[in-house]
Design an enzyme around this catalytic site. Structure first.
Site: not given
Length: 419
Positions: A231, A326, A359
């Site tokens: 991330s 995601d 994600h």
């Protein structure tokens, strides 16, 4: 005949290791329910279950026997692990203390769906720290980190491990990587001890301190180090590989090719943040779950390009991993942006995107977390992902990450002893 539930090759293993779950001593074609239970360090219960029918010899082997219902369907040797769900909604399974294992209680019950008649049980200890791996707390200069050293003199490839904008000092991926033969530094950069939850600016020199610290370690091979980030940690990994000459290889997991959320100050320059508009946040009326996927401005708009990370200037090697489901941000598009720029400059790059993956791509057999509370923002965030597809993506990504770093930091394949 006594019913025996077994885990092979051993009841004790590393968390990222697949195991063979077998049941013997059942009646031919007997209907049974298998259940897995895990209590995390906060006392939260995670469970999964699956319905099976024994073979003609009264045996079950989850690597060959199909689940007929429950938390998953079909032949899924590790389904009881990756399908674990919290009893309380929106909890993420993550290891806080890597010096202790997660204990997974496995039970087999008579019949389908009825858990009154227990036939057999055992406990699988799943560790995050391999035998002989050292854990060393690092508070040197500004660094807030933990160093993990594999046993032996080395030299080993050296890695810096970065998690996302939830902050803290997250150790479980770094400890597993050290157990696979990497000297790994888990590095905090937000919301930890004296580091603010949301710093006004991040300084590249802080990450350079981490690179220099790792390169000084005697067991680290002197050809340069690797960085992996998830991330927000993904775009930091790209920036480190672009601006810090000691970084030879970088892996971006569900990351962006633009500097996100906090300005990054380098030597004589500052990369601003990718512009965003919180007015584009979508909030579920019933649950209050926040969907940030449309918040960032269009990355194809030249007005955003001053916050692009100029990876094409780097001589490092890159691996990009993203999930097509995601829901946090458009990581697949941002990865494509970086890949195209690198290829236009004649550089080799690896890129894998996974259908159905969300994600939070984690080490294998940690279950999918579709929604959880963001530790810094304090809101429920939608991460995305489909259970089976996400689990398969994590297995594949984990193999690729290790192979990539062995290739580019040691100029070799993964040693068979590390697989």
């Amino acid at each position: 005949m006594t019913v025996r539930l077994s885990v092979l090759p051993s009841l004790r293993c590393l968390f990222d290791e697949p195991v063979q779950i077998r049941v013997a001593g059942l009646q031919p074609q007997q209907a049974v329910t298998l259940r897995a239970s895990l209590v995390d360090e906060s006392g939260e219960l995670f469970q999964s279950h699956a319905l099976y029918r024994a073979g003609s010899g009264g045996e079950l082997d989850l690597s060959r026997s199909p689940a007929l219902g429950g938390s998953y369907l079909g032949v899924e040797p590790m389904g009881l692990l990756w399908a674990l769900r919290s009893k309380t909604p929106y909890k993420r399974l993550a290891k806080r203390n890597v010096l202790t294992p997660f204990c997974v209680d496995l039970e087999v019950y008579e019949g389908h769906g009825d858990t009154n008649h227990l036939l057999g049980k055992c406990t699988n200890e799943r560790w995050f720290l391999g035998e002989g791996v050292k854990r060393i707390s690092v508070r040197e200069g500004r660094l807030r980190a933990t160093l993990f050293l594999p046993p032996g003199p080395g030299p080993f490839p050296g890695l810096i491990d970065l998690y996302g904008s939830g902050g803290g000092l997250i150790e479980y991926r770094a400890s597993l990587l050290a157990s696979r033969g990497f000297v790994t530094l888990a590095l905090a950069y937000m919301s930890f001890e004296d580091i603010p939850a949301m710093p006004k600016i991040l300084e590249l020199s802080y990450f350079e301190e981490a690179v220099n610290f790792l390169r000084k370690q005697q067991q680290v091979k002197d050809t340069g180090i690797g960085v992996l980030g998830l991330s927000k940690g993904g775009d930091l990994a790209l920036s480190m590989a672009t601006f810090l000459p000691g970084v030879k290889a970088a892996v971006s997991i569900s990351g962006s090719s633009f500097n996100s959320f906090i300005p990054l100050k380098g030597d004589g320059f500052t990369i601003p943040v990718h512009p965003y508009d919180l007015g584009r946040v979508k909030i579920s009326d019933e649950s209050g779950i926040v969907d940030f996927s449309d918040v960032l401005d269009d990355h194809m708009d030249p007005a955003t390009w001053d916050c692009r990370i100029p990876v094409e200037r780097s001589s490092a090697k890159f691996l990009f991993l993203s999930g097509l489901d995601d829901m946090n941000w458009k990581s697949d598009l941002y990865c494509q942006d970086a890949v195209q720029r690198l290829q236009q400059h004649g550089q080799e790059v690896e890129f894998y995107s996974y259908a159905g993956a969300g994600h939070l791509l984690e080490p294998p057999y940690l279950p999918l977390c579709k929604v959880s509370i963001h530790r810094v923002l304090g809101t429920l965030v939608h991460w995305g992902g489909q259970w089976r597809e996400h689990a398969k993506a994590q297995e594949d990504a984990w193999r690729r990450i290790q192979a990539f770093f062995w290739q580019h930091l040691m100029d070799s394949d993964i040693p068979k002893s590390k697989l």
